[in-house]
Design an enzyme around this catalytic site. Structure first.
Site, mmCIF file in Angstrom:
data_model
loop_
_atom_site.group_PDB
_atom_site.id
_atom_site.type_symbol
_atom_site.label_atom_id
_atom_site.label_comp_id
_atom_site.label_asym_id
_atom_site.label_seq_id
_atom_site.Cartn_x
_atom_site.Cartn_y
_atom_site.Cartn_z
ATOM 1 C CG HIS A 1 41.376 54.468 73.726
ATOM 2 N ND1 HIS A 1 40.000 54.490 73.618
ATOM 3 C CD2 HIS A 1 41.713 53.157 73.891
ATOM 4 C CE1 HIS A 1 39.534 53.258 73.709
ATOM 5 N NE2 HIS A 1 40.561 52.428 73.882
ATOM 6 C CD GLU A 2 45.099 51.580 74.174
ATOM 7 O OE1 GLU A 2 44.995 50.871 75.198
ATOM 8 O OE2 GLU A 2 44.391 51.417 73.168
ATOM 9 C CD GLU B 1 37.977 49.523 74.545
ATOM 10 O OE1 GLU B 1 38.459 50.471 73.903
ATOM 11 O OE2 GLU B 1 38.662 48.797 75.289
ATOM 12 C CG HIS C 1 41.861 51.196 78.360
ATOM 13 N ND1 HIS C 1 40.579 50.847 78.708
ATOM 14 C CD2 HIS C 1 41.928 51.095 77.003
ATOM 15 C CE1 HIS C 1 39.895 50.538 77.616
ATOM 16 N NE2 HIS C 1 40.692 50.684 76.562
#
EC number: 3.4.24.-
Length: 288
Positions: A140-141, A219, A144
């Site tokens: 997930h990071e 997100e 980003h």
């Protein structure tokens, strides 16, 4: 990523105040639109990009995150190997990997560009998540970073800052003129600066709503990216774990926007969508 409340808000607020002071000293007013626009853009984008350039330093300092240079144990070796593998799959440079002390399950990514980023996880995450769940959080990071969220947030915040500075002065000038009539000499009274200050707070509130909307949107994209890198079921499991362990975050508010913590704020001011919405979006996706 970088990106509330948001990592930029504290710096941007200070820049807005500084812009008000400097513009007042320079005599910039709504009748000088070209000068106003130039000054607003300088301060509006300047604050965002200063925040962006300092984001890694600010994050390390405010959280006490320790960058892993030489892994001291199996967990740190696993962290480095997982981030390296995911960064390669996402086509970005290897980020710095750090761990910070905190009981909450959380992580964040920040940095000036895709090839100069920082990914940090809390000790609470390492203690309470399985490797599969932690892998999804790291994905997930990394998503980003790969999506360029940091620079996009900086650009958006710059536009919003400029909008707030300009509109507050234009509307403030109109209100001041209506209240005071044609003042001899055309100068601005003290009331004008009070009006501008209040309008900056009001318009800044609406600007925050816009930036929070973008944060929620990113997100969902990062969840999809994490699912692509680690697997959809792992990403869902990580979010379900958060539902079971959502405690009060110890991250500074300017960093919490980049973590994956819940929020008690009203939805318009939430940096993250509700966990149930994120899980539902993943279940409905076609990512394997």
């Amino acid at each position: 990523m970088l990106t509330r409340i948001a990592l930029f808000l504290a710096t941007n607020f200070a820049v807005l105040i500084l812009a008000s002071i400097v513009m007042s000293l320079l005599g910039v007013n709504p009748s000088q639109m070209s000068g106003l626009l130039v000054m607003a853009a300088i301060f509006g984008f300047g604050g965002s990009f200063i925040s962006l350039l300092l984001s890694k330093w600010m994050a390390k300092r405010s959280t006490g995150a320790v960058v892993i240079t030489e892994p001291r144990n199996q967990t740190e070796r696993w962290l480095l190997a997982t981030v390296e593998r995911q960064a390669k799959a996402a086509g970005i440079g290897m980020p710095e990997v750090a761990v910070y002390e905190g009981p909450e399950i959380n992580a964040f990514a920040t940095g000036a560009n895709r090839n100069n980023a920082l990914v940090a996880v809390s000790t609470g995450l390492l203690h309470n998540m399985s490797e599969d769940e932690a892998e999804a959080v790291l994905g997930h990071e990394i998503a980003h970073v790969a999506n360029g969220d940091m620079i996009t947030m900086a650009l958006l915040q710059g536009v919003l800052n400029t909008f707030v500075i300009v509109l507050a002065r234009v509307v403030g000038g109109i209100i001041d003129s209506a209240l005071s009539g044609n003042r001899e000499g055309g100068g601005r009274g003290f009331a004008y600066y009070i009006i501008v200050f209040v309008l900056e707070m009001v318009f800044g509130l609406f600007a925050t709503m816009i930036s929070m909307w973008f944060s929620r949107h990113r997100e969902f994209r990062a969840d999809a990216g994490g699912a692509s890198l680690a697997g959809r079921q792992k990403m869902i499991a990580a979010l379900e774990r958060l539902q079971l362990n959502h405690g009060q975050s110890t991250l500074p508010t300017q960093i919490a926007a980049f973590g994956i913590a819940g929020s008690t704020a009203k939805k318009l001011f939430m940096s993250h969508p509700p966990l149930e919405e994120r899980i539902a979006a993943l279940r409905a996706s076609t990512v394997a």
